[in-house]
Scaffold this motif. Structure first.
Motif, mmCIF file in Angstrom:
data_model
loop_
_atom_site.group_PDB
_atom_site.id
_atom_site.type_symbol
_atom_site.label_atom_id
_atom_site.label_comp_id
_atom_site.label_asym_id
_atom_site.label_seq_id
_atom_site.Cartn_x
_atom_site.Cartn_y
_atom_site.Cartn_z
ATOM 1 N N TRP A 73 39.883 24.126 52.523
ATOM 2 C CA TRP A 73 38.425 24.054 52.404
ATOM 3 C C TRP A 73 37.751 24.993 53.394
ATOM 4 O O TRP A 73 36.696 25.568 53.093
ATOM 5 N N ILE A 74 38.370 25.153 54.564
ATOM 6 C CA ILE A 74 37.830 26.084 55.558
ATOM 7 C C ILE A 74 37.931 27.513 55.032
ATOM 8 O O ILE A 74 37.132 28.379 55.382
ATOM 9 N N SER A 75 38.918 27.765 54.164
ATOM 10 C CA SER A 75 39.095 29.114 53.629
ATOM 11 C C SER A 75 37.913 29.560 52.780
ATOM 12 O O SER A 75 37.666 30.766 52.645
ATOM 13 N N ILE A 76 37.178 28.610 52.208
ATOM 14 C CA ILE A 76 36.037 28.976 51.351
ATOM 15 C C ILE A 76 34.942 29.682 52.151
ATOM 16 O O ILE A 76 34.541 30.801 51.802
ATOM 17 N N PRO A 77 34.427 29.067 53.260
ATOM 18 C CA PRO A 77 33.429 29.814 54.052
ATOM 19 C C PRO A 77 33.991 31.090 54.674
ATOM 20 O O PRO A 77 33.269 32.067 54.832
ATOM 21 N N LEU A 78 35.290 31.086 54.997
ATOM 22 C CA LEU A 78 35.905 32.299 55.547
ATOM 23 C C LEU A 78 35.891 33.434 54.513
ATOM 24 O O LEU A 78 35.581 34.580 54.846
ATOM 25 N N CYS A 79 36.199 33.097 53.267
ATOM 26 C CA CYS A 79 36.164 34.109 52.200
ATOM 27 C C CYS A 79 34.748 34.639 52.007
ATOM 28 O O CYS A 79 34.551 35.839 51.793
ATOM 29 N N VAL A 80 33.775 33.734 52.083
ATOM 30 C CA VAL A 80 32.361 34.139 51.953
ATOM 31 C C VAL A 80 31.978 35.081 53.096
ATOM 32 O O VAL A 80 31.313 36.101 52.885
ATOM 33 N N MET A 81 32.428 34.747 54.310
ATOM 34 C CA MET A 81 32.132 35.588 55.473
ATOM 35 C C MET A 81 32.743 36.979 55.324
ATOM 36 O O MET A 81 32.093 37.985 55.608
ATOM 37 N N TYR A 82 33.996 37.025 54.871
ATOM 38 C CA TYR A 82 34.637 38.332 54.662
ATOM 39 C C TYR A 82 33.918 39.131 53.587
ATOM 40 O O TYR A 82 33.748 40.344 53.710
ATOM 41 N N LEU A 83 33.495 38.458 52.531
ATOM 42 C CA LEU A 83 32.772 39.131 51.450
ATOM 43 C C LEU A 83 31.468 39.726 51.964
ATOM 44 O O LEU A 83 31.130 40.881 51.664
ATOM 45 N N ILE A 84 30.742 38.947 52.772
ATOM 46 C CA ILE A 84 29.483 39.427 53.358
ATOM 47 C C ILE A 84 29.754 40.615 54.278
ATOM 48 O O ILE A 84 29.041 41.620 54.247
ATOM 49 N N ALA A 85 30.793 40.486 55.113
ATOM 50 C CA ALA A 85 31.116 41.557 56.071
ATOM 51 C C ALA A 85 31.485 42.850 55.351
ATOM 52 O O ALA A 85 30.979 43.925 55.685
ATOM 53 N N LEU A 86 32.355 42.751 54.340
ATOM 54 C CA LEU A 86 32.818 43.951 53.641
ATOM 55 C C LEU A 86 31.707 44.574 52.797
ATOM 56 O O LEU A 86 31.457 45.783 52.882
ATOM 57 N N LEU A 87 31.012 43.751 52.006
ATOM 58 C CA LEU A 87 29.934 44.274 51.165
ATOM 59 C C LEU A 87 28.747 44.748 52.001
ATOM 60 O O LEU A 87 28.159 45.797 51.729
ATOM 61 N N GLY A 88 28.403 43.958 53.025
ATOM 62 C CA GLY A 88 27.254 44.301 53.867
ATOM 63 C C GLY A 88 27.438 45.611 54.604
ATOM 64 O O GLY A 88 26.566 46.487 54.576
ATOM 65 N N ASN A 89 28.595 45.793 55.235
ATOM 66 C CA ASN A 89 28.838 47.017 55.996
ATOM 67 C C ASN A 89 29.040 48.228 55.084
ATOM 68 O O ASN A 89 28.599 49.331 55.404
ATOM 69 N N TYR A 90 29.688 48.000 53.925
ATOM 70 C CA TYR A 90 29.829 49.098 52.962
ATOM 71 C C TYR A 90 28.445 49.531 52.454
ATOM 72 O O TYR A 90 28.182 50.731 52.301
ATOM 73 N N THR A 91 27.566 48.548 52.203
ATOM 74 C CA THR A 91 26.214 48.861 51.721
ATOM 75 C C THR A 91 25.443 49.668 52.755
ATOM 76 O O THR A 91 24.750 50.645 52.415
ATOM 77 N N LEU A 131 41.792 40.366 58.023
ATOM 78 C CA LEU A 131 41.727 39.707 56.714
ATOM 79 C C LEU A 131 43.080 39.246 56.162
ATOM 80 O O LEU A 131 43.209 38.093 55.732
ATOM 81 N N PRO A 132 44.141 40.094 56.156
ATOM 82 C CA PRO A 132 45.408 39.667 55.533
ATOM 83 C C PRO A 132 46.001 38.393 56.135
ATOM 84 O O PRO A 132 46.388 37.489 55.394
ATOM 85 N N THR A 133 46.060 38.323 57.465
ATOM 86 C CA THR A 133 46.701 37.151 58.075
ATOM 87 C C THR A 133 45.793 35.926 58.030
ATOM 88 O O THR A 133 46.271 34.802 57.839
ATOM 89 N N VAL A 134 44.484 36.114 58.204
ATOM 90 C CA VAL A 134 43.557 34.973 58.183
ATOM 91 C C VAL A 134 43.594 34.286 56.819
ATOM 92 O O VAL A 134 43.718 33.058 56.721
ATOM 93 N N LEU A 135 43.499 35.061 55.744
ATOM 94 C CA LEU A 135 43.520 34.467 54.409
ATOM 95 C C LEU A 135 44.905 33.917 54.067
ATOM 96 O O LEU A 135 45.014 32.911 53.358
ATOM 97 N N ASN A 136 45.956 34.555 54.575
ATOM 98 C CA ASN A 136 47.312 34.026 54.365
ATOM 99 C C ASN A 136 47.462 32.638 54.974
ATOM 100 O O ASN A 136 48.038 31.742 54.367
ATOM 101 N N VAL A 137 46.935 32.476 56.189
ATOM 102 C CA VAL A 137 47.059 31.193 56.887
ATOM 103 C C VAL A 137 46.213 30.125 56.212
ATOM 104 O O VAL A 137 46.688 29.017 55.926
ATOM 105 N N PHE A 138 44.950 30.431 55.942
ATOM 106 C CA PHE A 138 44.025 29.401 55.448
ATOM 107 C C PHE A 138 44.123 29.157 53.936
ATOM 108 O O PHE A 138 43.952 28.027 53.482
ATOM 109 N N LEU A 139 44.376 30.217 53.177
ATOM 110 C CA LEU A 139 44.451 30.054 51.720
ATOM 111 C C LEU A 139 45.843 29.646 51.242
ATOM 112 O O LEU A 139 45.993 28.754 50.409
#
Length: 317
Positions: free
Chosen positions: A28-46, A80-88
């Motif tokens: 369940w913690i992985s859900i907000p983490l995924c959202v945070m990564y999505l914001i970070a990647l899309l936001g900085n790319y934008t 990203l790779p290790t964080v999502l591996n651990v939580f997801l």
């Protein structure tokens, strides 16, 4: 961990850790983490895309902002790779040399971010304290050299970290405190003479992050002195308003870093949850919040984003 000829060797794998005590709800913690990564990647790319495609934003302030966004992208992709591996996936194992590689990139991008924040403070200092010479001092070639210097400094200072760790035997277990590889954390698993590692690590913190933060503070003291000399209140507020986003970014970068450094150096009896919280704040907050802060607080960025979105909308129609 292998034991060869009576001595301990390097472990083949290490074990990463999520959040102590919350292992049952990690999915369940992985859900907000995924959202945070999505914001970070899309936001900085934008931010990068908007600055690149908008000629009016090809100014020193925004070029430095694009460097910050690129660094935040690198920092996010490093963890990203290790964080999502651990939580997801609850996959905690990481190969020893992969761990050292991740550690190198995390510390290198962190060091680069510190240097870029200093460059941005210098940009604000020149803009407010010496505006007539702003374009003369901060020329495009000079800005590029400053960015290149940040990269070279980060790489040069961080290359010895994995090299110094590889020379050590490991005999204190294989479980790390975080969901990614962090130098003081990996070093705690080593046995043998770690004094050189400790001295070099502390010298890095003082010689890069410490000096950068000191010069940022000096820059803002001089900026404040200049702003207080402006006759009108409106002029003072306008000048300070151009610094708000940078001040906030400096705060969310350095405060968790300082606390995390103190915890790893002196907090032997502090809660493991505090270790994890401060480490995650340091690495997750800045890439997520920087694009949001600059998008909300910088009118030129907002307008440019609106134009880009509008033009893309017309193309799709």
């Amino acid at each position: 961990m292998e034991h060869i000829n009576g001595s301990w060797s390097q472990p083949s794998t290490l074990l990463l850790t999520g959040i102590p005590g919350l292992e049952a709800v990690q999915i369940w913690i992985s859900i907000p983490l995924c959202v945070m990564y999505l914001i970070a990647l899309l936001g900085n790319y934008t931010i990068l895309f908007v600055i690149k495609t908008t000629p009016s934003l090809h100014e020193p302030q925004y070029i430095f902002l694009s460097m910050l966004a690129a660094t935040d992208l690198g920092l996010s992709l490093s963890t990203l790779p290790t964080v999502l591996n651990v939580f997801l996936l609850n996959h905690r194992e990481i190969e020893f040399h992969s761990c050292l590689t991740q550690m190198f990139f995390i510390h290198t991008f962190s060091c680069m971010e510190s240097a870029i924040l200093l460059a941005m403070a210098f940009d604000r200092f020149i803009a407010i304290c010496n505006p007539l010479h702003y374009t003369v001092i901060l020329t495009t070639p000079r800005i590029i050299r400053m960015g290149f210097a940040a990269v070279v400094r980060g790489v040069t200072l961080m290359v010895p970290l994995p090299i110094l760790l590889k020379r050590l035997p490991f005999c204190k277990g294989v479980i790390l405190s975080h969901c990614y590889c962090y130098h003081p954390d990996v070093m705690k698993l080593a046995c043998g003479p770690v004094r050189v590692n400790m001295i070099y690590g502390l010298s890095l913190v003082i010689g890069s992050f410490g000096i950068d933060s000191l010069f940022i503070v000096i820059s803002y003291i001089l900026i404040l002195k200049t702003v207080l000399g402006i006759a009108s209140k409106g002029g003072q507020l306008k000048a300070l308003n151009t610094c708000v986003s940078h001040i906030f970014t400096v705060f969310i970068f350095y405060v968790p870093l300082i606390v995390l450094t103190l915890i790893h150096r002196f907090g032997k009896f502090s809660s493991p949850l505090l270790h994890v919280t401060m480490a995650n704040l340091f690495l997750f907050l800045t890439p997520v919040l920087n694009p949001l802060v600059y998008s909300l607080k910088t009118k030129q960025i907002r307008l440019a984003m609106h134009k880009v979105i509008k033009s893309r909308g017309h193309l799709l129609n």
